[in-house]
Design an enzyme around this catalytic site. Structure first.
Site, short mmCIF file in Angstrom:
data_model
loop_
_atom_site.label_atom_id
_atom_site.label_comp_id
_atom_site.label_asym_id
_atom_site.label_seq_id
_atom_site.Cartn_x
_atom_site.Cartn_y
_atom_site.Cartn_z
N LYS A 146 1.42 14.58 -9.31
CA LYS A 146 2.12 13.98 -10.46
C LYS A 146 3.28 14.89 -10.89
O LYS A 146 4.37 14.40 -11.23
CB LYS A 146 1.15 13.80 -11.63
N SER B 99 2.85 9.19 -15.05
CA SER B 99 2.50 10.57 -14.72
C SER B 99 1.11 10.84 -15.31
O SER B 99 0.28 9.92 -15.39
CB SER B 99 3.57 11.50 -15.31
N ASN C 202 3.25 2.50 -11.03
CA ASN C 202 2.01 2.68 -11.79
C ASN C 202 0.83 3.09 -10.92
O ASN C 202 0.03 3.93 -11.32
CB ASN C 202 1.70 1.37 -12.53
N TYR D 253 -4.32 16.34 -7.63
CA TYR D 253 -3.89 15.15 -8.38
C TYR D 253 -2.72 15.50 -9.32
O TYR D 253 -1.67 14.84 -9.28
CB TYR D 253 -5.07 14.59 -9.18
N THR E 93 -9.41 2.63 -18.56
CA THR E 93 -9.13 1.84 -17.34
C THR E 93 -10.20 2.19 -16.31
O THR E 93 -11.17 2.88 -16.63
CB THR E 93 -7.74 2.21 -16.76
N ASP F 134 0.87 -1.19 0.00
CA ASP F 134 0.00 0.00 0.00
C ASP F 134 0.90 1.23 0.00
O ASP F 134 1.75 1.39 0.88
CB ASP F 134 -0.90 -0.03 1.26
N1 LIG Z 1 -6.37 5.94 -17.24
C1 LIG Z 1 -6.12 7.21 -17.44
O1 LIG Z 1 -6.85 7.91 -18.14
C2 LIG Z 1 -4.90 7.83 -16.81
C3 LIG Z 1 -4.49 9.08 -17.26
C4 LIG Z 1 -3.36 9.66 -16.71
C5 LIG Z 1 -2.65 8.97 -15.73
N2 LIG Z 1 -3.08 7.75 -15.29
C6 LIG Z 1 -2.32 7.08 -14.24
O2 LIG Z 1 -2.17 5.71 -14.53
C7 LIG Z 1 -1.93 5.00 -13.33
C8 LIG Z 1 -2.73 3.70 -13.33
O3 LIG Z 1 -4.11 4.01 -13.26
P1 LIG Z 1 -5.17 3.29 -14.21
O4 LIG Z 1 -5.58 4.25 -15.23
O5 LIG Z 1 -4.67 1.97 -14.62
O6 LIG Z 1 -6.41 3.14 -13.19
P2 LIG Z 1 -6.96 1.88 -12.37
O7 LIG Z 1 -7.35 0.79 -13.30
O8 LIG Z 1 -8.01 2.43 -11.48
O9 LIG Z 1 -5.72 1.37 -11.50
C9 LIG Z 1 -5.27 2.07 -10.37
C10 LIG Z 1 -4.36 1.13 -9.59
O10 LIG Z 1 -3.76 1.85 -8.51
C11 LIG Z 1 -3.87 1.06 -7.33
N3 LIG Z 1 -3.83 1.86 -6.11
C12 LIG Z 1 -4.57 2.95 -5.79
N4 LIG Z 1 -4.24 3.41 -4.55
C13 LIG Z 1 -3.26 2.59 -4.09
C14 LIG Z 1 -2.50 2.52 -2.89
N5 LIG Z 1 -2.71 3.36 -1.88
N6 LIG Z 1 -1.56 1.56 -2.77
C15 LIG Z 1 -1.33 0.66 -3.77
N7 LIG Z 1 -2.05 0.65 -4.92
C16 LIG Z 1 -2.98 1.60 -5.09
C17 LIG Z 1 -5.22 0.35 -7.50
O11 LIG Z 1 -5.29 -0.74 -6.61
P3 LIG Z 1 -6.68 -1.35 -6.06
O12 LIG Z 1 -7.13 -2.35 -7.07
O13 LIG Z 1 -6.33 -1.93 -4.74
O14 LIG Z 1 -7.65 -0.18 -5.93
C18 LIG Z 1 -5.12 -0.05 -8.97
O15 LIG Z 1 -4.32 -1.20 -9.09
C19 LIG Z 1 -2.27 5.95 -12.18
O16 LIG Z 1 -1.07 6.42 -11.60
C20 LIG Z 1 -3.01 7.08 -12.88
O17 LIG Z 1 -2.85 8.31 -12.22
C21 LIG Z 1 -4.20 7.17 -15.81
#
Ligand SMILES: NC(=O)c1ccc[n+]([C@@H]2O[C@H](COP(=O)([O-])OP(=O)(O)OC[C@H]3O[C@@H](n4cnc5c(N)ncnc54)[C@H](OP(=O)(O)O)[C@@H]3O)[C@@H](O)[C@H]2O)c1
Length: 277
Positions: free
Chosen positions: A151, A133, A82, A147, A182, A55
């Site tokens: 980043k 990021s 990630n 947020y 996602t 975590d």
């Molecule tokens: N998708 C987009 O549009 C987008 C755009 C820009 C940046 N990002 C970045 O991409 C990265 C991955 O996000 P995603 O888009 O793949 O979304 P996602 O599917 O919601 O995945 C988020 C992941 O982060 C984990 N997480 C959250 N809080 C945590 C904590 N305190 N400790 C450990 N794990 C934690 C979640 O775990 P749980 O399953 O336990 O909740 C999940 O595995 C993030 O850093 C996000 O900011 C995403």
């Protein structure tokens, strides 16, 4: 074959990265809050995939995750930072709890994990640190003050760390996505209580996000392939911008920054002491 530690491998980018890395024959430590969420990956890749309870908001988890990865696989070549989540809130709507939890997850936690991985990579004189990021860190929207601030803080920290550790063969990349399909806009987006005065700005951006959810143009599987291809590059980019949305937004921001710099240059330059004084 490399040993890769990936945080947040349960869903989204993290799961795609883990799946692709395992398919390519890498050894993968899956750092997740709930090990059951990656039980299928561990079962499908015996000896190659290992789940670690992790975590980002728990300080001791960083060193333990690195230690467990070494104990399991004997090495750590690549850290992929990630895990993270969004917060939709005007600066003045943000509670202390939301502020500290978001900074802890998106900045302090990844910072601690990088710090824990560096001694191993420095000793072996090689390593890759890749962090997710967001385009909002460079071209922000109303509602992403905290947020994107978190980043941007990690990007700036990695910019310094990349220069500090280049001599040890350690290479950093910040991956900069716009909207990718996602769970990010769904379960991974925290919300503040909206003040009516922010409906036209933060509320409007929130409505856009809700509308795009499930139809985001970015494909996390395609992104994961590109991110893992970086491991074969001698000179990976420090910033890797992915998808049309982020590419367009950053190009516009760079043009606007250049034009503002030019417009104020003369007056800004005049603040130095006269040359030779
Ligand atoms: N998708 C987009 O549009 C987008 C755009 C820009 C940046 N990002 C970045 O991409 C990265 C991955 O996000 P995603 O888009 O793949 O979304 P996602 O599917 O919601 O995945 C988020 C992941 O982060 C984990 N997480 C959250 N809080 C945590 C904590 N305190 N400790 C450990 N794990 C934690 C979640 O775990 P749980 O399953 O336990 O909740 C999940 O595995 C993030 O850093 C996000 O900011 C995403």
């Amino acid at each position: 074959m490399s040993t890769i530690l990936i945080t947040g491998a349960s869903t989204g980018f993290g799961r795609s990265l883990a799946t692709e890395a395992l398919d390519r024959g890498h050894q993968v430590a899956l750092a997740v809050r709930t090990p059951e969420s990656v039980a299928d990956l561990v079962a499908a890749h015996p000896g190659k995939a290992h789940a670690i309870r992790f975590d980002l908001t728990k300080p001791a988890d960083a060193e333990r995750a690195v230690r467990e990865t070494i104990e399991q696989f004997g090495s750590l070549d690549v850290l992929i930072n990630n895990a993270g989540y969004g917060l939709l809130a005007a600066l003045e709507e943000t509670t202390d709890d939301q502020l500290s939890r978001n900074l802890e997850t998106n900045f302090t936690g990844p910072f601690r994990l990088i710090r824990a991985a560096l001694p191993v990579m420095r000793a072996q004189k090689s390593g890759r640190i890749i962090s997710l990021s967001a385009i909002a860190a460079y071209a922000n929207h109303p509602g992403f003050a905290v947020y994107a601030g978190a980043k941007a803080a990690l990007d700036a920290a990695c910019d310094a760390a990349a220069q500090e550790t280049a001599a040890f063969g350690i290479k950093f990349t910040q991956v900069i996505p716009g909207p990718f399909r996602t769970d990010f806009i769904g379960r991974s987006l925290d919300h503040a209580e909206r003040l009516p005065d922010y409906e036209a700005t933060v509320g409007k951006f929130g409505a856009y996000l809700a509308k795009v959810n499930g139809k985001q143009p970015g494909d996390p599987v395609a992104a994961s392939r590109l991110i893992l291809d970086l491991l074969n590059e001698e000179k990976p980019p420090f910033r890797l911008v992915i998808g049309h949305y982020a590419t367009t937004m950053l190009a516009k921001k760079i043009a606007a920054n250049a034009s503002e710099l030019e417009a104020w240059k003369e007056r800004g330059l005049a603040t130095d002491f006269p040359a030779g004084s």
